[in-house]
Design a protein around this motif. Structure first.
Motif, mmCIF file in Angstrom:
data_model
loop_
_atom_site.group_PDB
_atom_site.id
_atom_site.type_symbol
_atom_site.label_atom_id
_atom_site.label_comp_id
_atom_site.label_asym_id
_atom_site.label_seq_id
_atom_site.Cartn_x
_atom_site.Cartn_y
_atom_site.Cartn_z
ATOM 1 N N MET A 1 0.858 -1.177 0.000
ATOM 2 C CA MET A 1 0.000 0.000 0.000
ATOM 3 C C MET A 1 0.900 1.236 0.000
ATOM 4 S SD MET A 1 -2.905 1.107 2.785
ATOM 5 C CE MET A 1 -4.221 0.178 2.083
ATOM 6 N N PRO A 2 0.612 2.223 -0.861
ATOM 7 C CA PRO A 2 1.429 3.444 -0.866
ATOM 8 C C PRO A 2 1.371 4.153 0.480
ATOM 9 C CG PRO A 2 -0.005 3.358 -2.797
ATOM 10 C CD PRO A 2 -0.394 2.239 -1.896
ATOM 11 N N GLN A 3 2.429 4.809 0.818
ATOM 12 C CA GLN A 3 2.559 5.487 2.106
ATOM 13 C C GLN A 3 1.465 6.538 2.306
ATOM 14 O OE1 GLN A 3 4.553 4.167 4.122
ATOM 15 N NE2 GLN A 3 4.616 5.605 5.814
ATOM 16 N N ASP A 4 1.035 7.197 1.234
ATOM 17 C CA ASP A 4 -0.005 8.237 1.347
ATOM 18 C C ASP A 4 -1.346 7.672 1.779
ATOM 19 O OD1 ASP A 4 1.883 10.026 0.485
ATOM 20 O OD2 ASP A 4 1.196 10.049 -1.597
ATOM 21 N N TRP A 5 -1.557 6.374 1.624
ATOM 22 C CA TRP A 5 -2.844 5.770 1.917
ATOM 23 C C TRP A 5 -2.905 5.167 3.321
ATOM 24 C CZ3 TRP A 5 -6.183 3.500 -2.367
ATOM 25 C CH2 TRP A 5 -6.104 4.284 -3.509
ATOM 26 N N VAL A 6 -1.843 5.194 4.047
ATOM 27 C CA VAL A 6 -1.829 4.587 5.378
ATOM 28 C C VAL A 6 -2.840 5.317 6.263
ATOM 29 C CG1 VAL A 6 -0.413 4.203 7.436
ATOM 30 C CG2 VAL A 6 0.550 3.831 5.164
ATOM 31 N N GLY A 7 -3.705 4.574 6.916
ATOM 32 C CA GLY A 7 -4.723 5.149 7.789
ATOM 33 C C GLY A 7 -5.986 5.579 7.063
ATOM 34 N N SER A 8 -6.029 5.419 5.743
ATOM 35 C CA SER A 8 -7.214 5.805 4.971
ATOM 36 C C SER A 8 -8.278 4.727 5.071
ATOM 37 C CB SER A 8 -6.851 6.005 3.495
ATOM 38 O OG SER A 8 -5.932 7.052 3.347
ATOM 39 N N GLN A 9 -9.526 5.150 4.889
ATOM 40 C CA GLN A 9 -10.638 4.216 4.811
ATOM 41 C C GLN A 9 -11.222 4.311 3.410
ATOM 42 O OE1 GLN A 9 -13.370 5.131 7.948
ATOM 43 N NE2 GLN A 9 -11.985 4.443 9.556
ATOM 44 N N ILE A 10 -11.476 3.185 2.795
ATOM 45 C CA ILE A 10 -12.026 3.148 1.446
ATOM 46 C C ILE A 10 -13.454 2.632 1.529
ATOM 47 C CG2 ILE A 10 -11.808 2.129 -0.839
ATOM 48 C CD1 ILE A 10 -8.795 1.922 -0.316
ATOM 49 N N TYR A 11 -14.378 3.385 0.932
ATOM 50 C CA TYR A 11 -15.786 3.018 0.934
ATOM 51 C C TYR A 11 -16.193 2.655 -0.492
ATOM 52 C CZ TYR A 11 -15.723 5.364 5.441
ATOM 53 O OH TYR A 11 -15.428 5.734 6.719
ATOM 54 N N THR A 12 -17.048 1.658 -0.630
ATOM 55 C CA THR A 12 -17.568 1.281 -1.942
ATOM 56 C C THR A 12 -19.086 1.299 -1.896
ATOM 57 O OG1 THR A 12 -17.581 -1.078 -1.413
ATOM 58 C CG2 THR A 12 -15.570 -0.195 -2.410
ATOM 59 N N THR A 13 -19.691 1.475 -3.050
ATOM 60 C CA THR A 13 -21.141 1.476 -3.178
ATOM 61 C C THR A 13 -21.583 0.099 -3.646
ATOM 62 O OG1 THR A 13 -21.149 3.815 -3.730
ATOM 63 C CG2 THR A 13 -23.091 2.545 -4.342
ATOM 64 N N GLN A 14 -22.492 -0.500 -2.908
ATOM 65 C CA GLN A 14 -22.992 -1.817 -3.277
ATOM 66 C C GLN A 14 -24.264 -1.726 -4.128
ATOM 67 O OE1 GLN A 14 -20.999 -4.361 -2.537
ATOM 68 N NE2 GLN A 14 -19.705 -2.811 -1.581
ATOM 69 N N VAL A 15 -25.090 -0.721 -3.865
ATOM 70 C CA VAL A 15 -26.327 -0.525 -4.621
ATOM 71 C C VAL A 15 -26.427 0.954 -4.963
ATOM 72 C CG1 VAL A 15 -28.849 -0.650 -4.561
ATOM 73 C CG2 VAL A 15 -27.495 -2.425 -3.433
ATOM 74 N N TYR A 16 -26.764 1.241 -6.201
ATOM 75 C CA TYR A 16 -26.929 2.626 -6.631
ATOM 76 C C TYR A 16 -28.256 2.731 -7.360
ATOM 77 C CZ TYR A 16 -26.049 7.092 -8.877
ATOM 78 O OH TYR A 16 -26.149 8.390 -9.290
ATOM 79 N N GLN A 17 -29.127 3.596 -6.889
ATOM 80 C CA GLN A 17 -30.409 3.820 -7.541
ATOM 81 C C GLN A 17 -30.489 5.272 -7.960
ATOM 82 O OE1 GLN A 17 -33.279 2.623 -4.594
ATOM 83 N NE2 GLN A 17 -33.269 0.490 -5.301
ATOM 84 N N LYS A 18 -30.886 5.501 -9.190
ATOM 85 C CA LYS A 18 -31.010 6.856 -9.728
ATOM 86 C C LYS A 18 -32.427 7.049 -10.204
ATOM 87 C CE LYS A 18 -29.711 10.807 -11.396
ATOM 88 N NZ LYS A 18 -29.809 11.927 -10.532
ATOM 89 N N TRP A 19 -33.088 8.028 -9.654
ATOM 90 C CA TRP A 19 -34.448 8.356 -10.049
ATOM 91 C C TRP A 19 -34.418 9.741 -10.685
ATOM 92 C CZ3 TRP A 19 -37.380 4.264 -9.729
ATOM 93 C CH2 TRP A 19 -37.074 3.289 -8.779
ATOM 94 N N PRO A 20 -34.368 9.805 -11.995
ATOM 95 C CA PRO A 20 -34.279 11.124 -12.638
ATOM 96 C C PRO A 20 -35.582 11.888 -12.485
ATOM 97 C CG PRO A 20 -34.545 9.415 -14.293
ATOM 98 C CD PRO A 20 -34.397 8.715 -12.961
ATOM 99 N N GLY A 21 -35.434 13.170 -12.314
ATOM 100 C CA GLY A 21 -36.605 14.045 -12.300
ATOM 101 C C GLY A 21 -36.988 14.321 -13.745
ATOM 102 N N ASP A 22 -36.711 15.497 -14.194
ATOM 103 C CA ASP A 22 -36.955 15.850 -15.595
ATOM 104 C C ASP A 22 -35.728 15.455 -16.410
ATOM 105 O OD1 ASP A 22 -39.331 16.979 -14.864
ATOM 106 O OD2 ASP A 22 -38.527 18.996 -14.686
ATOM 107 N N VAL A 23 -35.953 14.837 -17.521
ATOM 108 C CA VAL A 23 -34.863 14.492 -18.426
ATOM 109 C C VAL A 23 -34.981 15.384 -19.651
ATOM 110 C CG1 VAL A 23 -33.838 12.714 -19.866
ATOM 111 C CG2 VAL A 23 -34.760 12.117 -17.621
ATOM 112 N N GLU A 24 -33.936 16.130 -19.921
ATOM 113 C CA GLU A 24 -33.899 17.009 -21.076
ATOM 114 C C GLU A 24 -32.941 16.401 -22.085
ATOM 115 O OE1 GLU A 24 -32.584 20.732 -19.611
ATOM 116 O OE2 GLU A 24 -34.145 20.866 -18.109
ATOM 117 N N SER A 25 -33.366 16.340 -23.315
ATOM 118 C CA SER A 25 -32.485 15.785 -24.336
ATOM 119 C C SER A 25 -32.450 16.706 -25.547
ATOM 120 C CB SER A 25 -32.934 14.390 -24.742
ATOM 121 O OG SER A 25 -34.201 14.458 -25.351
ATOM 122 N N TYR A 26 -31.348 16.645 -26.250
ATOM 123 C CA TYR A 26 -31.154 17.440 -27.460
ATOM 124 C C TYR A 26 -30.272 16.628 -28.397
ATOM 125 C CZ TYR A 26 -28.867 20.767 -30.548
ATOM 126 O OH TYR A 26 -28.360 21.398 -31.651
#
Length: 82
Positions: A1-26
């Motif tokens: 592990m690189p020295q800059d990362w010592v003591g760091s905590q890494i978080y990951t996303t297991q579930v991601y839900q996206k509910w779009p409001g208005d969708v604009e397209s062009y």
């Protein structure tokens, strides 16, 4: 592990839900074509004594095509900006 990362905590996303409001397209498609024709005639002669000369003719055609396609999609929460 690189020295800059010592003591760091890494978080990951297991579930991601996206509910779009208005969708604009062009989208747009732009197509441009052009043709150029060039003609060149050249006459060289010697004005002294017997007629001496030369004639040259050149003809050329060039074509160009340009195609651009843009697609933009953005979503918003449906609330007015202000």
């Amino acid at each position: 592990m690189p020295q800059d990362w010592v003591g760091s905590q890494i978080y990951t996303t297991q579930v991601y839900q996206k509910w779009p409001g208005d969708v604009e397209s062009y989208s747009a498609g732009i197509r441009t074509q052009s043709t150029a024709q060039n003609f060149n005639v050249q006459l060289d002669y010697d004005n002294g004594g017997n007629f001496k000369g030369g004639l040259r003719a050149i003809r050329e055609t060039a074509r160009q095509q340009y195609i651009e396609t843009d697609t933009n999609i953005s979503n918003a929460d449906g609330l007015p900006v202000g």
